[in-house]
Enzyme design. Structure first.
Site, mmCIF file in Angstrom:
data_model
loop_
_atom_site.group_PDB
_atom_site.id
_atom_site.type_symbol
_atom_site.label_atom_id
_atom_site.label_comp_id
_atom_site.label_asym_id
_atom_site.label_seq_id
_atom_site.Cartn_x
_atom_site.Cartn_y
_atom_site.Cartn_z
ATOM 1 N N ALA A 28 0.830 -1.207 0.000
ATOM 2 C CA ALA A 28 0.000 0.000 0.000
ATOM 3 C C ALA A 28 0.865 1.258 0.000
ATOM 4 O O ALA A 28 1.960 1.276 0.557
ATOM 5 C CB ALA A 28 -0.917 0.001 1.215
ATOM 6 N N GLY A 71 0.646 -5.836 0.153
ATOM 7 C CA GLY A 71 -0.288 -5.933 -0.961
ATOM 8 C C GLY A 71 0.369 -6.347 -2.262
ATOM 9 O O GLY A 71 -0.287 -6.917 -3.141
ATOM 10 N N GLU A 94 0.310 -9.995 -2.075
ATOM 11 C CA GLU A 94 -1.087 -10.423 -2.227
ATOM 12 C C GLU A 94 -1.508 -10.404 -3.695
ATOM 13 O O GLU A 94 -2.239 -11.288 -4.160
ATOM 14 C CB GLU A 94 -1.992 -9.529 -1.385
ATOM 15 C CG GLU A 94 -1.844 -9.777 0.104
ATOM 16 C CD GLU A 94 -2.705 -8.858 0.949
ATOM 17 O OE1 GLU A 94 -3.491 -9.373 1.751
ATOM 18 O OE2 GLU A 94 -2.570 -7.618 0.806
ATOM 19 N N GLU A 134 2.397 -6.936 7.257
ATOM 20 C CA GLU A 134 1.425 -6.002 7.832
ATOM 21 C C GLU A 134 1.441 -5.947 9.359
ATOM 22 O O GLU A 134 1.144 -4.897 9.946
ATOM 23 C CB GLU A 134 0.012 -6.365 7.339
ATOM 24 C CG GLU A 134 -0.283 -5.966 5.904
ATOM 25 C CD GLU A 134 0.200 -6.990 4.891
ATOM 26 O OE1 GLU A 134 -0.120 -6.834 3.702
ATOM 27 O OE2 GLU A 134 0.905 -7.950 5.292
#
Length: 323
Positions: free
Chosen positions: A125, A170, A173, A193
């Site tokens: 992010a 992310g 991910e 995270e």
């Protein structure tokens, strides 16, 4: 009875997949991504090993459709060098539109997700942008990013993540939503995270245990551990780990080789195989076999199947058209 009901439902679903007429899911995206024309088979997005730098938000994502013998391969390159390819509002908008466009294009046979920035795949992010968001904005933004990654995972064609640099949070991910991950040995991968007192929010807690084991996924997430490409391959997180080259695109080049292996195969068969695997792995074996039967039924009436039989009989290379 449950299997029969599931079979009927799946027959309807695979008919949609086979013909490519699946209705577009509602993702709020504007057509901002940069779309390029044809490119020679041996080049990436801006020439072999070359990168393109720009602060223009419209340059955050580059999409190219290869041509010649590589026709059908789409290369999606993330290009946010100043932000380490972090996931911003603009990148989400551009990527979800690109994904939607690919999903509705029956000529696409495989997709490579890569980076145009040296040493980075995606840092996760955009925390600088996130810090400026009001608390009420964070949830909807994470939901939109999650929806994008889900749509990436739902693409009907094979997707390959070429990880030539760090894939964190992310970024990993996004790679986990792809069917296949290829990494350079120097790349770094991790769901980090918990270092920020949050958890993976775009599918990491669900996809990582399905790719490796539950206990290993817990260890990596709990400890916010980062592994290199060699270790990622050993854990089963990556399909292949290749030694990085001087131009920093070894994983991309290996991904292109793999896409070229997939390209000559029957495109409808590939789509049905992906659907059967993805749906079947989530259910019991009996239901999974019914799913396979439903998917197999979709390839029987195709012209490609007849072309495959004729080519085998005539000892020549088949020429599949996705019909």
């Amino acid at each position: 009875m449950a299997v029969q009901v599931g079979r009927r439902a799946l027959f309807q679903a695979v008919r949609v997949q086979a013909t490519g007429r699946e209705s577009a899911r509602s993702l709020s995206c504007s057509r901002q991504y940069v779309r390029f024309g044809k490119v020679s088979p041996s080049s990436r997005l801006n020439g072999h090993g070359a990168r393109h730098y720009s602060s223009d938000p419209k340059e955050d994502l580059h999409v190219r459709h290869l041509d010649g013998e590589d026709a059908g391969i789409v290369v999606v390159g993330i290009n946010r060098p100043k932000a380490k390819n972090s996931i911003s509002k603009n990148l989400v908008k551009m990527m979800c539109e690109a994904v939607e466009d690919i999903k509705n294009n029956n000529k696409v046979r495989s997709v490579i997700i890569c980076s145009l920035v040296p040493g980075i795949f995606c840092a996760g992010a955009d925390l600088k942008e996130r810090a400026k968001m009001h608390q009420s904005e964070v949830g909807p933004f994470v939901s939109k990013a999650r929806a994008l990654i889900t749509e990436l995972g739902n693409l009907p064609v094979p997707t390959i993540a070429a990880i030539d640099g760090a894939a964190l949070g992310g970024g990993l991910e996004m790679a986990l939503a792809c069917d296949i991950r290829i990494t350079s040995n120097t790349a770094k991968m991790g769901l980090v995270e918990t270092k920020l007192a949050i958890i993976p929010g775009a599918g990491g807690t669900q996809r990582l245990p399905r790719v490796i084991s539950v206990s290993l996924a817990k260890e990596l997430i709990f400890a916010a551990r980062v592994v290199d490409g060699t270790e990622a391959c050993r854990l089963g997180l990556a399909n292949h780990s290749v030694e990085q080259n001087k131009s920093g695109d070894a994983a991309y080049l290996r991904a292109l080789e793999l896409a070229r292996e997939i390209n000559p195969q029957g495109p409808i068969a590939i789509r049905m195989a992906k659907l059967a695997i993805n749906q079947g792995i989530e259910v019991d074996l009996s239901t999974g076999l019914a799913i396979e039967e439903a998917c197999y039924a979709q390839v029987i009436p195709t012209k490609d199947r007849l072309e495959g039989l004729s080519a085998f009989k005539e000892k020549r290379r088949p020429h599949f058209k996705g019909e």
